[in-house]
Design an enzyme around this catalytic site. Structure first.
Site, PDB file in Angstrom:
ATOM      1  N   LYS A 193      25.658   6.226   3.758  1.00 11.85           N
ATOM      2  CA  LYS A 193      25.190   5.161   3.005  1.00 11.85           C
ATOM      3  C   LYS A 193      25.833   5.190   1.546  1.00 11.85           C
ATOM      4  O   LYS A 193      26.281   4.364   0.915  1.00 11.85           O
ATOM      5  CB  LYS A 193      23.674   5.309   2.946  1.00 11.85           C
ATOM      6  CG  LYS A 193      22.995   4.931   4.057  1.00 11.85           C
ATOM      7  CD  LYS A 193      21.507   5.153   3.888  1.00 11.85           C
ATOM      8  CE  LYS A 193      20.587   4.913   5.060  1.00 11.85           C
ATOM      9  NZ  LYS A 193      19.486   5.377   4.961  1.00 11.85           N
ATOM     10  N   CYS A 227      18.585   4.917  -2.441  1.00  6.94           N
ATOM     11  CA  CYS A 227      17.841   5.405  -3.774  1.00  6.94           C
ATOM     12  C   CYS A 227      19.121   6.518  -4.525  1.00  6.94           C
ATOM     13  O   CYS A 227      19.236   6.340  -5.675  1.00  6.94           O
ATOM     14  CB  CYS A 227      16.820   6.260  -3.378  1.00  6.94           C
ATOM     15  SG  CYS A 227      17.034   7.316  -2.413  1.00  6.94           S
ATOM     16  N   SER A 264      -3.651  -1.505   7.488  1.00  7.29           N
ATOM     17  CA  SER A 264      -4.186  -1.467   6.149  1.00  7.29           C
ATOM     18  C   SER A 264      -4.642  -2.848   5.679  1.00  7.29           C
ATOM     19  O   SER A 264      -5.236  -2.519   4.099  1.00  7.29           O
ATOM     20  CB  SER A 264      -2.968  -1.128   5.212  1.00  7.29           C
ATOM     21  OG  SER A 264      -2.316   0.147   5.507  1.00  7.29           O
ATOM     22  N   ARG A 282      17.866  17.653   0.979  1.00 12.14           N
ATOM     23  CA  ARG A 282      16.240  17.505   0.516  1.00 12.14           C
ATOM     24  C   ARG A 282      15.840  18.881  -0.337  1.00 12.14           C
ATOM     25  O   ARG A 282      16.078  19.947   0.171  1.00 12.14           O
ATOM     26  CB  ARG A 282      15.594  17.160   1.754  1.00 12.14           C
ATOM     27  CG  ARG A 282      14.101  16.702   1.394  1.00 12.14           C
ATOM     28  CD  ARG A 282      14.107  15.244   0.840  1.00 12.14           C
ATOM     29  NE  ARG A 282      14.480  14.316   1.795  1.00 12.14           N
ATOM     30  CZ  ARG A 282      14.535  12.844   1.519  1.00 12.14           C
ATOM     31  NH1 ARG A 282      14.447  12.657   0.113  1.00 12.14           N
ATOM     32  NH2 ARG A 282      14.733  12.105   2.612  1.00 12.14           N
ATOM     33  N   ASN A 288      13.507   8.464  -8.272  1.00 14.85           N
ATOM     34  CA  ASN A 288      13.916   7.765  -7.296  1.00 14.85           C
ATOM     35  C   ASN A 288      12.731   6.601  -6.775  1.00 14.85           C
ATOM     36  O   ASN A 288      13.386   5.430  -6.045  1.00 14.85           O
ATOM     37  CB  ASN A 288      14.009   8.379  -5.875  1.00 14.85           C
ATOM     38  CG  ASN A 288      12.982   9.164  -5.564  1.00 14.85           C
ATOM     39  OD1 ASN A 288      12.383  10.353  -6.485  1.00 14.85           O
ATOM     40  ND2 ASN A 288      12.354   9.163  -4.590  1.00 14.85           N
ATOM     41  N   ARG A 332      22.002  -4.028   4.088  1.00 15.97           N
ATOM     42  CA  ARG A 332      22.882  -3.553   2.852  1.00 15.97           C
ATOM     43  C   ARG A 332      24.299  -3.724   3.041  1.00 15.97           C
ATOM     44  O   ARG A 332      25.196  -4.086   2.449  1.00 15.97           O
ATOM     45  CB  ARG A 332      22.462  -2.316   2.627  1.00 15.97           C
ATOM     46  CG  ARG A 332      21.143  -1.919   2.000  1.00 15.97           C
ATOM     47  CD  ARG A 332      20.932  -0.429   2.031  1.00 15.97           C
ATOM     48  NE  ARG A 332      19.614   0.084   1.196  1.00 15.97           N
ATOM     49  CZ  ARG A 332      18.890   1.163   1.473  1.00 15.97           C
ATOM     50  NH1 ARG A 332      19.610   2.277   2.252  1.00 15.97           N
ATOM     51  NH2 ARG A 332      17.958   1.214   0.886  1.00 15.97           N
ATOM     52  N   SER A 344       9.540  12.368  -2.174  1.00 14.53           N
ATOM     53  CA  SER A 344       9.256  11.231  -2.039  1.00 14.53           C
ATOM     54  C   SER A 344      10.197  10.045  -1.451  1.00 14.53           C
ATOM     55  O   SER A 344       9.622   8.864  -1.048  1.00 14.53           O
ATOM     56  CB  SER A 344       8.673  10.740  -3.382  1.00 14.53           C
ATOM     57  OG  SER A 344       9.834  10.919  -4.489  1.00 14.53           O
ATOM     58  N   HIS A 353      15.431  12.320  -8.233  1.00 10.44           N
ATOM     59  CA  HIS A 353      16.561  12.762  -7.367  1.00 10.44           C
ATOM     60  C   HIS A 353      17.559  13.269  -8.423  1.00 10.44           C
ATOM     61  O   HIS A 353      17.709  12.535  -9.748  1.00 10.44           O
ATOM     62  CB  HIS A 353      17.240  11.603  -6.520  1.00 10.44           C
ATOM     63  CG  HIS A 353      16.539  11.147  -5.375  1.00 10.44           C
ATOM     64  ND1 HIS A 353      15.358  11.695  -5.117  1.00 10.44           N
ATOM     65  CD2 HIS A 353      16.913  10.309  -4.356  1.00 10.44           C
ATOM     66  CE1 HIS A 353      15.134  11.323  -3.878  1.00 10.44           C
ATOM     67  NE2 HIS A 353      15.854  10.242  -3.488  1.00 10.44           N
ATOM     68  N   VAL A 400       6.343   2.819  -2.866  1.00  9.70           N
ATOM     69  CA  VAL A 400       7.357   1.882  -3.450  1.00  9.70           C
ATOM     70  C   VAL A 400       6.466   0.612  -3.618  1.00  9.70           C
ATOM     71  O   VAL A 400       6.570  -0.081  -4.871  1.00  9.70           O
ATOM     72  CB  VAL A 400       8.597   1.738  -2.507  1.00  9.70           C
ATOM     73  CG1 VAL A 400       9.482   0.624  -3.247  1.00  9.70           C
ATOM     74  CG2 VAL A 400       9.178   2.946  -2.270  1.00  9.70           C
ATOM     75  N   THR A 431       0.968  -1.246  -0.194  1.00 11.09           N
ATOM     76  CA  THR A 431      -0.140  -0.246   0.151  1.00 11.09           C
ATOM     77  C   THR A 431       0.716   1.312  -0.264  1.00 11.09           C
ATOM     78  O   THR A 431       0.195   2.267  -0.333  1.00 11.09           O
ATOM     79  CB  THR A 431      -0.987   0.102   1.162  1.00 11.09           C
ATOM     80  OG1 THR A 431      -0.230   0.132   1.989  1.00 11.09           O
ATOM     81  CG2 THR A 431      -2.076  -1.082   1.273  1.00 11.09           C
TER      82      THR A 431
END
Length: 340
Positions: A215, A130, A40, A236, A316, A99, A160, A243, A14, A11
């Site tokens: 990251k 991203c 949800s 941002r 992104n 990651r 986003s 992006h 992504v 939902t």
């Protein structure tokens, strides 16, 4: 014969995009399940012409399912991903949780597809951040030609990337600028995002960098080459989707800008639009809904011996998240599972 696919977090922004891309790319799906949290439960999502109702993640049995695309936060992933992996379902995870685990491959299919065979150690594959994903797509073909020593990158990241709450905050604050009575103070972000830029994404670390910047450093090293030095400033900006990155690259060997342009034009996943005229470059608005990573403004950096500058733009929610996850699923199916 196709695959039995689970989308976890169906939902969210992504998760919905994953469903769109699975359909668009005609991924061989025999059966699909869409999962969400209990709050949800029963929410309807679209998969092509079909409407699917979300099932309860907490009660779902992953046994017999081939792949699970996770688009939930690290906390939920930590709880449910091992359960799916243990049940024999390969997890492709979009959170940051796995990651940096040495036993879990971090994959961008255009860059390090060979890493797919390491998935079996824990039955989990990680999707990169991203901002990292689009950058390494651009760096890898250049690294193969001239070997990259150092990268300096400044990002211009859309709201986003912070989820639906981030997009809502930009929308509400933009409207409130023209209606001062309806003040909308910052909640999702640390300062006003409308008509502003914020040099702060994720938490601050002891050295003054942010987690988002860290990251990009750690993931670039893991995906491409641990010897590459990376320094990042992540910002941002008041853009809904897409992006952008200004990337300065120092190479071990000289690389002419024209050769770099030709290399990038031939590289997978890249579209070069680089005309030295008004509008001869791509901006975030123009990349939305596209699969490609767009490269513009390729030029020599005369301040160092072997330097190039370039401008990199990508959707992104697609390449930075959902598309890359689906591409990993395609690679896994093609190279390992070999059903579809």
């Amino acid at each position: 014969m196709g695959y039995k696919i689970v989308v976890v977090g169906a939902t969210g922004n992504v998760g919905r995009e994953m469903l769109n891309i699975l359909e668009e790319r005609q991924f061989p799906v025999d059966e699909i399940a869409v999962l969400a949290s209990r709050r949800s439960l029963g929410t309807e999502v679209s998969f092509g012409e079909r409407t699917l109702k979300t099932q309860d993640l907490d009660a779902f049995d992953f046994t017999g399912w081939d792949m699970a695309l996770f688009a939930v936060g690290s906390e939920a992933t930590q709880k449910y991903a091992p359960l799916a992996a243990k049940a024999g379902c390969v997890v492709i995870d979009n959170s940051s949780l796995y990651r940096y685990d040495r036993d879990i491959p971090l994959i961008v299919p255009e860059v390090n597809p060979q890493a797919i065979h390491d998935y079996a150690k824990k039955n989990i594959i990680a999707n990169p951040n991203c901002s990292t994903a689009q950058m390494v797509v651009a760096l890898k073909p250049l690294h193969e030609r001239a070997r990259i020593k150092r990268v300096v990158v400044s990002t211009y990241q859309s709201v986003s990337g912070a989820g639906k709450d981030g997009m809502d905050e930009l929308w509400d604050q933009t409207k409130s600028i023209f209606n001062p009575v309806d003040d909308k103070p910052a909640k999702k972000f640390t300062k006003q995002i409308a008509f502003n830029v914020i040099p702060h994404i994720d938490v601050f670390l002891d050295d003054g960098s942010t987690k988002e910047e860290w990251k990009m450093v750690a993931e670039t090293k893991k995906i491409i080459d641990p010897s590459i030095k990376v320094t990042a400033t992540c910002v941002r900006v008041p853009v809904f989707v897409g992006h952008a990155e200004a990337i300065n690259i120092e190479f071990e060997d000289f690389l002419d800008e024209d050769e770099a342009r030709d290399i990038l034009r031939e590289a997978p996943g890249i579209m070069v639009i680089d005309k030295r005229e008004d509008g001869g470059y791509v901006t975030p608005v123009e990349c939305v809904g596209d699969y490609a990573t767009f490269i513009s403004r390729i030029r020599q950096d005369s301040t160092i011996d072997n330097g190039l500058n370039l401008w990199c733009v990508s959707d992104n929610l697609r390449k930075g998240a959902a598309l890359n996850a689906v591409q990993i699923a395609e690679l896994l199916g093609r190279e390992v599972l070999k059903k579809g």
